[in-house]
Scaffold this active site. Structure first.
Site, short mmCIF file in Angstrom:
data_model
loop_
_atom_site.label_atom_id
_atom_site.label_comp_id
_atom_site.label_asym_id
_atom_site.label_seq_id
_atom_site.Cartn_x
_atom_site.Cartn_y
_atom_site.Cartn_z
NE ARG A 15 54.90 41.09 40.75
CZ ARG A 15 54.47 41.29 39.51
NH1 ARG A 15 55.33 41.42 38.52
NH2 ARG A 15 53.18 41.36 39.25
CE LYS A 22 49.42 45.76 42.28
NZ LYS A 22 50.17 45.02 41.26
CG ASN A 227 53.45 44.86 38.82
OD1 ASN A 227 52.28 44.68 39.13
ND2 ASN A 227 53.83 44.98 37.56
C1 UD1 Z 1 47.51 41.00 33.06
C2 UD1 Z 1 47.08 40.36 31.73
C3 UD1 Z 1 48.21 40.59 30.71
C4 UD1 Z 1 48.49 42.05 30.55
C5 UD1 Z 1 48.80 42.69 31.90
C6 UD1 Z 1 48.86 44.19 31.76
C7 UD1 Z 1 45.73 38.43 32.35
C8 UD1 Z 1 45.68 36.98 32.47
N1 UD1 Z 1 46.87 38.95 31.91
O1 UD1 Z 1 48.64 40.31 33.53
O2 UD1 Z 1 47.82 40.05 29.45
O3 UD1 Z 1 49.56 42.25 29.65
O4 UD1 Z 1 47.77 42.40 32.86
O5 UD1 Z 1 49.29 44.77 32.95
O6 UD1 Z 1 44.75 39.09 32.62
N2 UD1 Z 1 43.42 40.64 40.03
C9 UD1 Z 1 42.30 40.34 40.75
N3 UD1 Z 1 42.02 39.05 41.06
C10 UD1 Z 1 42.80 38.02 40.62
C11 UD1 Z 1 43.96 38.34 39.88
C12 UD1 Z 1 44.24 39.65 39.58
O7 UD1 Z 1 41.56 41.24 41.18
O8 UD1 Z 1 42.46 36.87 40.91
C13 UD1 Z 1 43.72 42.04 39.73
C14 UD1 Z 1 45.02 42.51 40.33
O9 UD1 Z 1 44.80 43.09 41.61
C15 UD1 Z 1 45.49 43.55 39.32
C16 UD1 Z 1 44.88 43.06 38.00
O10 UD1 Z 1 43.86 42.16 38.33
O11 UD1 Z 1 44.98 44.85 39.60
C17 UD1 Z 1 45.90 42.40 37.04
O12 UD1 Z 1 46.43 41.26 37.68
P1 UD1 Z 1 47.96 40.85 37.51
O13 UD1 Z 1 48.18 39.63 38.29
O14 UD1 Z 1 48.82 42.02 37.76
O15 UD1 Z 1 47.99 40.47 35.95
P2 UD1 Z 1 49.28 40.47 35.03
O16 UD1 Z 1 50.04 39.23 35.29
O17 UD1 Z 1 49.98 41.75 35.14
MG MG Z 2 50.05 43.33 36.60
#
Ligand code: UD1
Ligand code: MG
Length: 449
Positions: A15, A22, A227
């Protein structure tokens, strides 16, 4: 109690609509993730892992080698990101603090409360939750009949009833390390996004009759994540305001905070006055009792600008690094200065370009003086001794040296060194044509005088 930290920073940040990872976008001149790292350092946690994926090389290069980088080749979810760190933390005792790299407002005191609770109650997990007016987008906290945390349900997997819950997961957890790996072995991508969710660990712990406790955030802002670029702009502007406020509380006078931009790596001494429309970026040190601005742009980058005490810079000045301006000097107005050192009490007061120059003390630079430092290919140095006086509109063709107490005549193009105490003047003799103006005027009216 031992605490290690893991920061999740592998996500693509789709996004943001950017080529840059990011967490590398900057707030007040520093990458977003460095704010999270500062908080972790402030808690005296030294074992820190960072999960990297998108733009991994850029992230690692910027943050340096004091961290353990954990590659996550494909972004299969937050649970998968933590699984990838297993070999790093498996044999480490105590708790693992898991944070996201995109939440720069997170407070040290909040995490300290989580650590205290873990120390006191010895639970399997302490998580940070928040009661929010608008829970949209966050995982919801489901509690059982005894008010214990039972599971976290992501918004897209929520029933309409669950969507009404306003206690949300902030994405900050403190896991007992042994219990974490056992639970992670059981998670599956059985959800709407087909990802491995870290949040599933909480329901697995609950099934195993292990306890997850919550610390509630007192600060509705701190878990705000970035985001998209509008959220980046909003959080930058909030942190800028906080930064200016702290500078003022430390004794700096800022006349118009609304038009002032001062980045994180700038230090300013007591009773220095910052005038409106001042922009201070990169690494800059400014001493006491200075006047900076209005309309000044100091670009410190990583090479740095040092300004000593009682220095006046402005109005309308740009300085590029490296630069050093010593006590009681004056730069401005309409000055472009680069890679130069200006000695004590020296003045560069009007319309000059000063580049690759070393200037001594008590120098007076005449209006419009320019150091001609570039021949189209190479840059050359100008060295100006103590108590030198340049006449207005002097062009100094570098490489050049002006000795102590030397002078240049106004309008001169000086292309050789001037020895100490000498005057260099380059000027053709004025030719006066008697009555020329009078004749011209009479020509245009057509009348004889
Ligand atoms: C996540 C939580 C959600 C919470 C929210 C708070 C999960 C499944 N959900 O959702 O409950 O309310 O954060 O902001 O955890 N990342 C990785 N590798 C991946 C995926 C993500 O390193 O494979 C990192 C991203 O870079 C980021 C963080 O993990 O820094 C969170 O990932 P994001 O996709 O933003 O999770 P949310 O959908 O926001
Ligand atoms: Mg997030």
């Amino acid at each position: 109690m031992e605490v290690s930290a893991l920061i999740l920073a592998a996500g693509s940040g789709t996004r943001m609509k950017s080529k840059k990872p990011k967490v590398m976008h900057e707030i007040l001149g520093r990458p977003i993730i460095s704010y999270v790292l500062d908080t972790v350092h402030a808690l005296d946690i030294d074992r820190i892992g960072i999960v990297v994926g998108h733009g991994a090389n850029e992230v690692m290069e910027a943050l340096g080698d004091s961290y353990k980088y954990i590659p996550q080749p494909s972004q299969l979810g937050t649970g998968d990101a933590v699984i990838k760190s297993r070999t790093t933390f498996e044999k480490v005792p105590g708790y693992l603090l898991v944070l996201c790299g995109d939440t720069p407002l997170l407070q040290k005191t909040t995490i300290a409360r989580m650590i205290e609770l873990a120390e006191k109650e010895n639970p399997s997990c302490v998580m940070l939750t928040a009661k929010v007016p608008d829970p949209q987008g966050y995982g919801r906290i489901i509690r059982d009949n005894w008010n214990n945390i039972e599971e976290i349900v992501e918004e897209r997997d929520c029933s309409s009833e669950e969507k009404m819950i306003n206690e949300v997961n902030t994405g900050v957890y403190l896991f007992k390390i042994d219990d974490l790996w056992q639970a992670l072995e059981k998670i599956s991508p059985d959800n709407d996004q087909k990802e491995y969710y870290l949040t599933d660990v909480v329901s697995i712990l609950h099934e195993q009759q292990k306890i997850t406790l919550a610390v509630k955030s007192h600060n509705l802002e701190e878990y705000r994540g970035i985001n998209n670029k509008w959220q980046l702009a909003e959080i930058s502007s909030d942190l800028l305001e906080l930064r200016l406020k702290n500078l003022c509380l430390d004794g700096v006078t800022i006349l118009d905070p609304k038009s002032t931009y001062i980045e994180a790596d700038v230090t300013i001494g007591q009773d220095t006055v910052i005038h409106p429309n001042t922009i201070l970026t990169g690494s800059i040190t400014i001493g006491d009792d200075c006047e900076i601005g209005p309309f000044v742009h100091l670009i410190g980058d990583n090479k740095g600008i040092q300004i000593a005490n009682n220095v006046k810079v402005g109005p309308f000045v740009r300085i590029r690094p490296p630069a050093e301006i010593l006590d009681d000097a004056k730069i401005g107005c309409f000055i472009d200065l680069k890679k130069s050192k200006i000695g004590k009490r020296s003045k560069v007061p009007h319309l000059s370009y000063i580049g690759d120059t070393e200037m001594g003390e008590d120098v007076n630079i005449g209006a419009g003086t320019i150091t001609c430092n570039y021949d189209g290919k190479n840059k050359f140095k100008t060295k100006i001794g103590n108590r030198v006086f340049t006449g207005s509109d002097t062009m100094l063709i570098a490489p050049i040296e002006l000795g102590d107490d030397s002078y240049t005549g106004a309008g001169s193009v000086i292309s050789g060194n001037v020895e100490s105490g000498d005057l260099a003047i380059e000027r053709t003799k004025v030719r006066v044509i008697k009555g020329w103006g009078k004749r011209k005027n009479s020509d245009s009216t057509g009348k004889e005088s």
